[in-house]
Scaffold this motif. Structure first.
Motif, PDB file in Angstrom:
ATOM      1  N   GLY A  82       0.768  -1.240   0.000  1.00  8.51           N
ATOM      2  CA  GLY A  82       0.000   0.000   0.000  1.00  8.51           C
ATOM      3  C   GLY A  82       0.791   1.277   0.000  1.00  8.51           C
ATOM      4  O   GLY A  82       0.212   2.363   0.062  1.00  8.51           O
ATOM      5  N   GLY A  83       2.116   1.226  -0.057  1.00  6.18           N
ATOM      6  CA  GLY A  83       2.905   2.451  -0.098  1.00  6.18           C
ATOM      7  C   GLY A  83       2.720   3.281   1.158  1.00  6.18           C
ATOM      8  O   GLY A  83       2.715   2.765   2.277  1.00  6.18           O
ATOM      9  N   LEU A  84       2.512   4.591   0.981  1.00  2.94           N
ATOM     10  CA  LEU A  84       2.347   5.473   2.133  1.00  2.94           C
ATOM     11  C   LEU A  84       0.958   5.381   2.731  1.00  2.94           C
ATOM     12  O   LEU A  84       0.676   6.032   3.749  1.00  2.94           O
ATOM     13  CB  LEU A  84       2.644   6.926   1.727  1.00  2.94           C
ATOM     14  N   ASN A  85       0.065   4.577   2.145  1.00  2.00           N
ATOM     15  CA  ASN A  85      -1.220   4.304   2.780  1.00  2.00           C
ATOM     16  C   ASN A  85      -1.058   3.339   3.961  1.00  2.00           C
ATOM     17  O   ASN A  85      -1.981   3.178   4.761  1.00  2.00           O
ATOM     18  CB  ASN A  85      -2.190   3.693   1.768  1.00  2.00           C
ATOM     19  N   THR A  98       1.588  12.271   4.975  1.00  5.29           N
ATOM     20  CA  THR A  98       2.523  11.223   5.374  1.00  5.29           C
ATOM     21  C   THR A  98       3.876  11.419   4.710  1.00  5.29           C
ATOM     22  O   THR A  98       4.930  11.260   5.334  1.00  5.29           O
ATOM     23  CB  THR A  98       1.954   9.850   5.011  1.00  5.29           C
ATOM     24  N   TRP A  99       3.847  11.755   3.407  1.00  2.17           N
ATOM     25  CA  TRP A  99       5.114  12.018   2.704  1.00  2.17           C
ATOM     26  C   TRP A  99       5.859  13.186   3.346  1.00  2.17           C
ATOM     27  O   TRP A  99       7.081  13.121   3.562  1.00  2.17           O
ATOM     28  CB  TRP A  99       4.833  12.324   1.235  1.00  2.17           C
ATOM     29  N   PRO A 108      -7.254   9.411   2.043  1.00  2.58           N
ATOM     30  CA  PRO A 108      -7.361  10.544   1.124  1.00  2.58           C
ATOM     31  C   PRO A 108      -5.991  11.059   0.680  1.00  2.58           C
ATOM     32  O   PRO A 108      -4.989  10.916   1.402  1.00  2.58           O
ATOM     33  CB  PRO A 108      -8.120  11.593   1.951  1.00  2.58           C
ATOM     34  N   GLU A 109      -5.961  11.678  -0.486  1.00  2.00           N
ATOM     35  CA  GLU A 109      -4.699  12.160  -1.044  1.00  2.00           C
ATOM     36  C   GLU A 109      -3.998  13.153  -0.120  1.00  2.00           C
ATOM     37  O   GLU A 109      -2.772  13.180  -0.039  1.00  2.00           O
ATOM     38  CB  GLU A 109      -4.950  12.805  -2.412  1.00  2.00           C
ATOM     39  N   ILE A 110      -4.793  13.950   0.561  1.00  4.57           N
ATOM     40  CA  ILE A 110      -4.166  14.938   1.439  1.00  4.57           C
ATOM     41  C   ILE A 110      -3.413  14.265   2.578  1.00  4.57           C
ATOM     42  O   ILE A 110      -2.366  14.738   3.036  1.00  4.57           O
ATOM     43  CB  ILE A 110      -5.239  15.923   1.979  1.00  4.57           C
ATOM     44  N   PHE A 111      -3.934  13.102   3.028  1.00  2.00           N
ATOM     45  CA  PHE A 111      -3.224  12.378   4.076  1.00  2.00           C
ATOM     46  C   PHE A 111      -1.984  11.675   3.525  1.00  2.00           C
ATOM     47  O   PHE A 111      -0.990  11.508   4.224  1.00  2.00           O
ATOM     48  CB  PHE A 111      -4.154  11.362   4.738  1.00  2.00           C
TER      49      PHE A 111
END
Length: 467
Positions: free
Chosen positions: A106-109, A171-172, A164-167
């Motif tokens: 899931g990457g940064l998810n 995280t990045w 969500p993309e903003i999260f």
């Protein structure tokens, strides 16, 4: 400018001390712990939460760590100390392996994505700045790639778990900031700890050297004491025999040679045993005598040393032990004053019923005002290029000598204060002025004075022996 220049050895390259501390066994056990954690997380995600994962690829990536550990265990001895280069590639391997696991999950998810900053923190603690920066950049690149390319996390019903993309961006950003902040923070802490450790080692070596010199002086003093009687006998007998032979005879010349060589042996032993303090009554002495012992190596260095001894309340001068810590510490402080004075150094000894105070001051430029708060702590001033480093290979500006003096004296219960004297207000022809650095060393009398209850008493007046 006044600093310290005690060591005669160039500083070792940055990172040499820290990276060589790490044993291969430590890396192996940490990696086994990581493998166990990764397998546990994989088992829980698949069996308990029923996530649809690329299990085969997961086992392949985790198996790479297992294989690397097995190779390291069977090919290299576990007690091997890893070099800077070897440590860098070890940490880089773990970073890439963790990035590959996040790519499959899931990457940064994935909430475990924050673990990617761990290798950077390890690098900041044990590797060089260059290696840490390189690993930090690789970490940021991996985190950036994981925002776009990854295997999504799917539930048993096929739903994709995605924040969500903003999260994802948050995280990045958190990973990037953590890499920078932790890298700089851990780096500064590691550098300070390493500098302090090396400075304490230098202080211990200095104390050990002073102790050996003191012990050697004791041995010489004992030898001088034991050899005194036979040398005196040789001198006495030769003086009596020389009168038995006429002037110019060969026998008289031989006896005169024996007498002169006996005198020479006496002088050699006397000069060598001057520092001998192993005698019970010489292990302790008046405080001014101990100060004179500490200052004596700097009496003939071209500067004028002024001495003052006084009691502030009329009490008798206290006797103290000739501890190597006191002698070496005071010697370092006086050396610093002599090195940076113009022509004069003042050494004052004051005592009262409560304290013993020694003031060391010179007529030089004083301590740099910006460094007053850091005096007594080891610090390093880096030179801008290799040519400047080649001109002076000493620990210039490290404050190592002052640190050693402060550490050794504080071991004996002393408190040290550093300051500067007033600015020069008189013309050079008006006489010496105390405008330079000032060091005040103060002991509570109970910490430094000899306990009279131990049985030491004055020897009293010598009595003429009559037959």
């Amino acid at each position: 400018m006044q600093s310290d220049n005690r060591s005669q050895h160039p500083p070792l390259p940055e990172g040499l001390h820290r990276s060589n501390y790490i044993r291969l066994r430590t890396i192996i056990w940490l990696r086994w712990a990581a493998v166990f954690g990764q397998l546990t997380a994989l088992f829980v995600a698949e069996r308990y939460y029923n996530l649809r994962l690329e299990v085969g690829l997961f086992y392949l990536v985790i198996g790479a760590s297992v294989l690397a550990n097995l190779i390291a265990m069977f090919v290299f001895p576990e007690n091997r100390r890893l070099s800077e280069r070897e440590n860098f590639f070890m940490v880089l391997f773990d970073l890439l392996q963790l990035g590959a696991l996040l790519f499959l999950a899931g990457g940064l998810n994935n909430p475990f994505s924050i673990l990617i900053v761990g290798p950077v923190a390890v690098s900041a603690a044990v590797l060089s700045t260059r290696s840490t920066i390189l690993l930090g950049l690789i970490t940021v690149l991996i985190a950036s790639g994981l925002t776009q390319a990854y295997y999504p996390l799917r539930t048993e019903l096929g739903y994709i778990l995605r924040i969500p993309e903003i999260f994802v961006f948050g995280t990045w950003a958190a990973v990037t900031i953590a890499v920078i902040f932790l890298g700089v923070y851990v780096r500064r802490i590691a550098l300070d700890a390493n500098a302090m450790s090396e400075a304490f080692q230098a202080a211990q070596l200095a104390l050990s050297r002073e102790q050996k010199l003191t012990d050697l002086g004791g041995v010489v003093a004992a030898a001088a004491h034991e050899l005194g009687t036979p040398l005196a006998t040789i001198k006495l007998v030769s003086s009596e025999l020389i009168d038995e032979f006429p002037e110019g005879s060969e026998a008289r010349e031989d006896i005169a040679l024996i007498a002169s060589q006996a005198d020479r042996c006496r002088d050699i032993l006397r000069s060598m045993g001057r520092a001998g303090k192993d005698d019970l009554y010489l292990r302790q002495a008046p405080v001014t005598t101990v100060v004179q012992d500490a200052v004596s190596p700097h009496l003939d260095r071209g500067k004028t040393l002024h001495f003052l001894q006084e009691s502030n309340d009329g009490t008798e001068q206290p006797e103290i032990y000739r501890k190597p810590e006191i002698i070496h510490g005071l010697r370092n402080l006086v050396q610093n004053a002599v090195d940076f004075s113009r022509a004069n150094v003042w050494v004052e000894t004051h005592w009262n019923a409560e304290t013993v105070t020694i003031r060391i001051q010179d007529d030089g430029g004083g301590f740099p005002p910006s460094m007053i708060g850091r005096i007594g702590d080891p610090f390093m001033r880096r030179r801008s290029n290799a040519k400047l480093r080649a001109k002076n290979t000493a620990y210039e500006g490290m404050g190592l000598g002052l640190f050693i003096a402060k550490t050794l004296l504080e071991r004996t219960g002393a408190e040290l204060a550093f300051a500067n004297g007033p600015a020069r207000t008189r013309l050079p022809g008006d006489g010496p002025q105390r405008s330079g650095a000032l060091v005040i060393v103060r002991w509570p009398i109970a910490d430094i004075a000899v306990d009279k209850s131990e049985g030491r008493t004055p020897l009293g007046q010598n009595i003429l022996i009559t037959s």
